[in-house]
Design an enzyme around this catalytic site. Structure first.
Site, PDB file in Angstrom:
ATOM      1  N   GLY A  52     -28.196 -76.230 -38.093  1.00 22.38           N
ATOM      2  CA  GLY A  52     -28.351 -75.444 -39.313  1.00 22.38           C
ATOM      3  C   GLY A  52     -28.360 -73.960 -39.009  1.00 22.38           C
ATOM      4  O   GLY A  52     -27.885 -73.524 -37.955  1.00 22.38           O
ATOM      5  N   HIS A  64     -19.948 -71.663 -36.853  1.00 21.51           N
ATOM      6  CA  HIS A  64     -20.017 -73.065 -37.283  1.00 21.51           C
ATOM      7  C   HIS A  64     -18.893 -73.374 -38.285  1.00 21.51           C
ATOM      8  O   HIS A  64     -18.250 -74.421 -38.226  1.00 21.51           O
ATOM      9  CB  HIS A  64     -21.347 -73.347 -37.981  1.00 21.51           C
TER      10      HIS A  64
END
Ligand code: PAF
Length: 284
Positions: free
Chosen positions: A35, A41
């Site tokens: 996260g 990402h």
């Protein structure tokens, strides 16, 4: 606005969706994350969509890869923001298991990878690669993707995961995505959020030092001298301790030097700036 991907929290729900995609003849990619997502990402999600029809992102801050004195509690968390970003990047499903799903009571198994996990992060964070190999092998077995993508920013981690997948015959292709950088060259990292405004300015010294080290190694300078000069420059800029600046072979992770390097070398750095530990690596 892109739809927010569905969030599943159990292995059964994850497998049901992946099985439905497979039954429709689709290819599935997985992007494991903890996260606190950034453009690095999201670039992996987009890379996954180049060869697959669907991308599953996992969000799990894995306690097994943090030592007790490390930043597990402080690690940034924000599932809602992460879900928005993943949806916009084209991710189709989020797997966000609780700790009881990943490590149920009685959990007693560990995956360890020798060799490539030995130096650098393996020496400075002895619990790290065991925790990573264990959780990533679980995630890949739970999801069963065709490909799984990891950032080259954590280059040694990428090698450890490739070795683990090969050694365990996991039927998945492990792909590394290029490091995504800020405008001043700082490698994107969830931990950059820890930097104060002043530290953030100083942090740009890391890519500058790496660029210089790589340039000197390409020109034939001796490794030992280049490493020492890089450490001195980081310390002069306010970093400390500098855990390492070292040249290693980019496949077997063998230490190079003290003389000039040949092809396939990479320079790795880990250095503290206040309470933030920054890592980076550059190909020579
Ligand atoms: O690189 C990371 O974010 C983590 O180490 C990973 C691969 C998701 C395993 O927890």
């Amino acid at each position: 606005m892109s739809p927010r991907p569905a969030i599943v929290r159990t292995v059964a729900d994850l497998r049901q969706q992946v099985a439905a995609w497979r039954a429709a003849g689709k290819r599935v990619a997985m992007v494991p994350t903890m996260g606190a997502l950034h453009a690095g990402h999201l670039s992996l999600v987009r890379l996954g969509l180049e060869t697959c029809d669907h991308v599953v992102a996992s969000i799990f801050v894995n306690p097994a890869q943090f030592a007790p004195h490390e930043d597990f509690d402080a690690y940034p968390r924000g599932e809602g923001r992460d879900a928005e970003l993943l949806g916009a990047a084209g991710c189709g499903l989020i797997f966000a298991p609780g700790v009881e799903v990943m490590y149920p009571p009685g959990f007693a198994t560990a995956v360890t990878v020798a060799g490539v996990s030995g130096p650098l992060e393996g020496e400075k964070r002895p619990q790290f690669f065991g925790g990573v190999a264990t959780v990533v092998s679980k995630l890949l077995i739970q999801c069963g993707p065709d490909v799984a993508l990891f950032g080259e920013k954590d280059y040694q981690q990428l090698l450890v995961i490739k070795r683990m997948a090969r050694d365990l015959d996991l039927p998945v292709e492990i792909i590394g995505g290029p490091t995504v950088r800020e405008a001043d060259g700082l490698a994107m990292s969830s931990r950059n959020a820890y930097l104060s405004a002043e530290e953030r300015t100083v942090a740009a010294v890391v890519p500058a030092v790496m660029a210089e080290a790589v340039e000197r190694l390409r020109a034939g300078a001796a490794v030992a001298e280049v490493e020492a000069a890089a450490v001195a420059r980081l310390e002069a800029a306010g970093f400390g301790p500098v855990d390492y600046v070292q040249a290693h072979d980019g496949e077997a992770m063998e230490r190079l030097g003290p003389g000039p390097v040949g092809t396939g070398a990479r320079v790795f750095v880990a250095a503290w700036l206040g309470k933030t530990r920054l890592i980076d690596n550059w190909a020579v």
